[in-house]
Design an enzyme around this catalytic site. Structure first.
Site, PDB file in Angstrom:
ATOM      1  N   GLN B  31       0.847  -1.179   0.000  1.00 35.51           N
ATOM      2  CA  GLN B  31       0.000   0.000   0.000  1.00 35.51           C
ATOM      3  C   GLN B  31       0.882   1.228   0.000  1.00 35.51           C
ATOM      4  O   GLN B  31       1.710   1.408   0.878  1.00 35.51           O
ATOM      5  CB  GLN B  31      -0.888  -0.013   1.250  1.00 35.51           C
ATOM      6  N   GLY B  32       0.725   2.041  -1.029  1.00 35.67           N
ATOM      7  CA  GLY B  32       1.510   3.271  -1.092  1.00 35.67           C
ATOM      8  C   GLY B  32       0.603   4.456  -0.814  1.00 35.67           C
ATOM      9  O   GLY B  32      -0.544   4.299  -0.429  1.00 35.67           O
ATOM     10  N   ALA B  33       1.163   5.645  -1.017  1.00 34.10           N
ATOM     11  CA  ALA B  33       0.375   6.844  -0.772  1.00 34.10           C
ATOM     12  C   ALA B  33      -0.745   6.975  -1.793  1.00 34.10           C
ATOM     13  O   ALA B  33      -1.822   7.489  -1.504  1.00 34.10           O
ATOM     14  CB  ALA B  33       1.286   8.059  -0.827  1.00 34.10           C
ATOM     15  N   GLU B  34      -0.488   6.473  -3.001  1.00 34.36           N
ATOM     16  CA  GLU B  34      -1.423   6.696  -4.098  1.00 34.36           C
ATOM     17  C   GLU B  34      -2.248   5.478  -4.439  1.00 34.36           C
ATOM     18  O   GLU B  34      -3.321   5.602  -5.005  1.00 34.36           O
ATOM     19  CB  GLU B  34      -0.635   7.097  -5.355  1.00 34.36           C
ATOM     20  N   LEU B  37      -1.781  -2.326  -4.063  1.00 36.98           N
ATOM     21  CA  LEU B  37      -1.348  -3.373  -4.986  1.00 36.98           C
ATOM     22  C   LEU B  37      -1.842  -4.720  -4.484  1.00 36.98           C
ATOM     23  O   LEU B  37      -1.587  -5.101  -3.342  1.00 36.98           O
ATOM     24  CB  LEU B  37       0.179  -3.382  -5.095  1.00 36.98           C
ATOM     25  N   LYS B  52      -3.262  -2.990  -9.655  1.00 39.57           N
ATOM     26  CA  LYS B  52      -2.951  -1.733  -8.970  1.00 39.57           C
ATOM     27  C   LYS B  52      -4.190  -0.869  -9.013  1.00 39.57           C
ATOM     28  O   LYS B  52      -4.721  -0.571 -10.084  1.00 39.57           O
ATOM     29  CB  LYS B  52      -1.795  -1.041  -9.694  1.00 39.57           C
ATOM     30  N   ASP B 189      11.432   6.723  -9.934  1.00 41.10           N
ATOM     31  CA  ASP B 189      11.443   6.228  -8.550  1.00 41.10           C
ATOM     32  C   ASP B 189      12.290   4.963  -8.471  1.00 41.10           C
ATOM     33  O   ASP B 189      11.845   3.935  -7.974  1.00 41.10           O
ATOM     34  CB  ASP B 189      10.000   5.960  -8.102  1.00 41.10           C
TER      35      ASP B 189
END
Lengths: 173, 325
Positions: B31-34, B37, B52, B189
Site C-alpha cells: 500500500q503506497g500513498a497513491e 497493490l 494496482k 522512482d
C-alpha cells in the site's frame, strides 16, 4: 465448445467455439448485418487471433465496458470484435477482426446464455468443423502478415503479444 | 512476498467494478500513498497478475480526482506498453521521443524487462499487469548481505564470492537502467524495491510455475566457480543472485531523453541504494560503470558518459534543479 469463466466475472460465462473449414461465412455475416437477434455472437476471424489470452483480453474489456455502460458499439458481442482493434474505428475493426464473406476459420463467442442451447444453435448454423480452442490450433491458422498489419508490428507476433494486448487495453484513452 | 491478506467479500466493496464482487482471491501486497497493490488473477485462473488500484480520494474535488487518476493510470500504462513495443512496433512503439544522442544504438528492447499490461480502466482507476515471479532486488541483497556477515561459516560462500555476485547483480541493474533510458523513458522512482530479480525460466506468465521457481532457479544456475563446499540446493538458491532484473512501478515514470532527467534518475537510485544498503554502498560504482560501458546497456556510448558527468552536478546540488520551489 468450451465454456470459460473469466476471473472476476463469474456471472458472464463465455461460450466459445472454434470452427475451421467454414463455408457459409457469407450467410453468418448477413445475419449480423440484418441484426438477426438469434445471431448475437462475436464471430471473429481466427486468422488474426494470436492466442487464447489475446481473445480473453478483448472479452474482459468488452464485458467490463458493458458493466460500466460505456459500450461504443451495439452490444457486448460487437464490442468484443471492436475490443480487438488497437484503434477507435468501429467499422475498421469489424473489417479486420470480424467475419467476412470469405472467412474460413471462425471463433464464435457468446456471452451468457445456456451452453447446450448455444452449442446446438451454432452447430446447426455454422457449416464447418468444430476444433478445440487452443493456442496450438490458433497458431496453426493465424495469418502473420494480417496480424502485423492490424497492430502495426514488424516482428513475429509471438514476441509482440505484450505490445498487442497493451495497445488494445489503451485504446480510446 | 509479504504475508497474504485475503479479503472477505464485504472488504472488497470499496474496490472498483468488477473487483468489488469478485470471488477471486485478492491479496493486498503493498500500500503506497497513491495506490493499493493486490495479487490476484486475470484472464486465466492459473495466471497470477498484479492489480494496482488508485482509490478515490474523497478530500479532492471529484472532477479533479477523476482527472488525476485517469492521467496517472494512463501515463503508467502508456510507458509500459511503449517499452514492450520497443523494437517491435512499426515506427518504434510510439517512439516519438527518439533519442538523437543515443550511444551506438545497441537497444535490445525492453520486452520482458518490464511487466506486460493485461488490462486497465482509467475511469475505474485500475491497472492489471503480469505478475513477476521472484523477489525484489532489495530482498536479494539483504539475503546475500546476511550470508556475507556469516562469512564462510555454514552458508558455503566465501565473502569474496558474495561480493563478486553482488557486483554482477549491480552491473545488471546499471544495464537495465541504461536500456530504459535509451528507450526514452526515465523511471522516476528507482529503488531496489522497484526492481525484481526474476529467476531464469519463469518469464512467460502462462508457463510459469508459481510454486516451483526456487527449484527452477537452483537447477538452472550453473553454479559460481568458487563454490567451495557444495551446499545443498536450497541454500544455493538462498544466496543466488541469478536471474533477470525486471523494473516495476512506473507510476512516476515520464518520457524524456534529457541528460538532466536521466542523471536525476540515477541520483535517486544512488541515494536510495546508499540508505537501504549501507554495507554495499561502495559497490554502487558498478551500477554506473555498467550504465555507461555495459554490454547490454543502451547507453554504452557517448550518451552514457554525458549522463554520468551530469550526475556529478546533480550530486553537488541535489535532485531539484530549480531553487524556487
Amino acid at each position: 465448445m468450451e465454456t470459460i469463466v473469466l476471473p472476476h466475472l463469474p456471472d458472464h460465462h463465455l461460450h466459445v467455439c472454434l470452427f475451421v473449414k467454414v463455408h457459409n461465412a457469407q450467410f453468418l455475416r448477413q445475419q449480423l448485418l440484418d441484426g438477426n437477434v438469434d445471431f448475437e455472437y462475436a464471430f471473429l476471424d481466427a486468422a488474426v487471433l494470436l492466442s487464447r489470452q489475446h481473445v480473453l483480453a478483448a472479452c474482459f474489456r468488452a464485458i467490463n465496458d458493458m458493466l460500466q455502460d460505456r459500450l461504443k458499439s451495439k452490444n457486448v458481442h460487437s464490442e468484443i470484435v471492436f475490443s480487438l482493434s488497437p484503434n477507435n474505428n468501429i467499422s475498421d475493426s469489424f473489417r479486420r477482426f470480424g467475419v467476412s464473406e470469405i472467412t474460413t476459420e471462425i471463433l464464435a463467442v457468446k456471452v451468457g446464455n445456456d451452453q447446450m442451447q448455444v452449442e446446438e444453435h451454432l452447430r446447426k448454423h455454422v457449416e464447418g468443423q468444430a476444433v478445440p480452442f487452443t493456442d496450438e490450433i490458433l497458431t496453426s491458422i493465424r495469418n502473420e502478415a494480417r496480424i502485423q498489419r492490424a497492430y502495426r508490428v514488424e516482428t513475429s507476433s509471438d514476441q509482440a503479444d505484450a505490445f498487442i494486448i497493451g495497445s488494445m487495453a489503451l485504446k480510446g484513452s | 512476498m509479504t504475508e497474504p491478506t485475503s479479503l472477505s467479500l464485504s472488504a472488497c466493496s470499496h474496490l472498483p467494478i468488477p473487483f468489488n464482487t469478485s470471488p477471486e482471491p485478492l491479496e493486498l501486497i503493498a500500500q503506497g500513498a497513491e495506490s493499493l497493490l493486490y495479487k490476484t488473477t486475470f484472464l486465466f485462473p492459473s495466471q497470477p497478475a498484479a492489480l494496482k488500484i488508485r482509490p478515490v480520494k474523497k478530500w479532492r474535488h471529484p472532477t479533479l480526482d477523476k482527472r488525476l487518476t485517469r492521467a496517472r493510470i494512463l501515463a503508467e500504462a502508456r510507458v509500459l506498453v511503449k517499452l514492450s513495443g520497443e523494437g517491435i512496433a512499426v515506427g518504434g512503439g510510439g517512439r516519438k521521443v527518439k533519442d538523437p544522442k543515443k550511444g551506438n544504438g545497441v537497444v535490445g528492447g525492453m520486452r520482458g524487462l518490464v511487466p506486460a499490461v493485461l488490462g486497465l480502466d482509467w475511469e475505474g482507476g485500475w491497472l492489471v499487469t503480469e505478475w513477476i515471479e521472484g523477489g525484489t532486488v532489495k530482498e536479494a541483497i539483504y539475503r546475500v548481505s546476511r550470508a556475507r556477515t556469516m562469512g564462510g561459516s555454514g552458508v558455503g560462500l566465501s565473502g569474496d564470492a558474495v561480493v563478486e555476485e553482488l557486483r554482477g547483480l549491480l552491473r545488471k541493474m546499471g544495464e537495465v537502467v541504461g536500456k530504459l533510458h535509451a528507450c526514452g523513458v526515465v523511471h522516476g522512482d528507482l529503488t531496489t524495491s522497484n526492481m525484481m530479480l526474476r529467476p531464469f525460466g519463469t518469464a512467460s506468465p502462462q508457463s510459469s510455475k508459481p510454486e516451483g521457481h526456487d527449484e527452477a532457479s537452483a537447477q538452472l544456475s550453473t553454479g559460481p566457480a568458487p563454490d567451495v563446499d557444495q551446499p545443498k540446493s536450497t541454500s544455493r538458491s538462498q544466496t543466488s543472485l541469478e536471474g533477470d532484473i525486471v523494473l516495476i512501478d512506473f507510476g512516476l515514470a515520464t518520457q524524456s531523453v534529457s541528460d538532466e532527467d536521466r542523471a536525476v534518475d540515477l541520483y535517486v537510485l544512488e541515494r536510495a541504494f546508499g540508505s537501504t544498503h549501507p554495507r554495499e554502498e561502495e559497490l554502487f560504482a558498478c551500477v554506473l560503470d555498467a550504465y555507461a560501458h555495459g554490454e547490454g546497456s543502451g547507453m554504452n556510448g557517448k550518451a552514457g558518459k554525458t549522463v554520468i558527468r551530469k550526475l556529478e552536478d546533480v550530486r553537488m546540488r541535489g535532485r531539484k534543479k530549480s531553487m524556487l520551489g
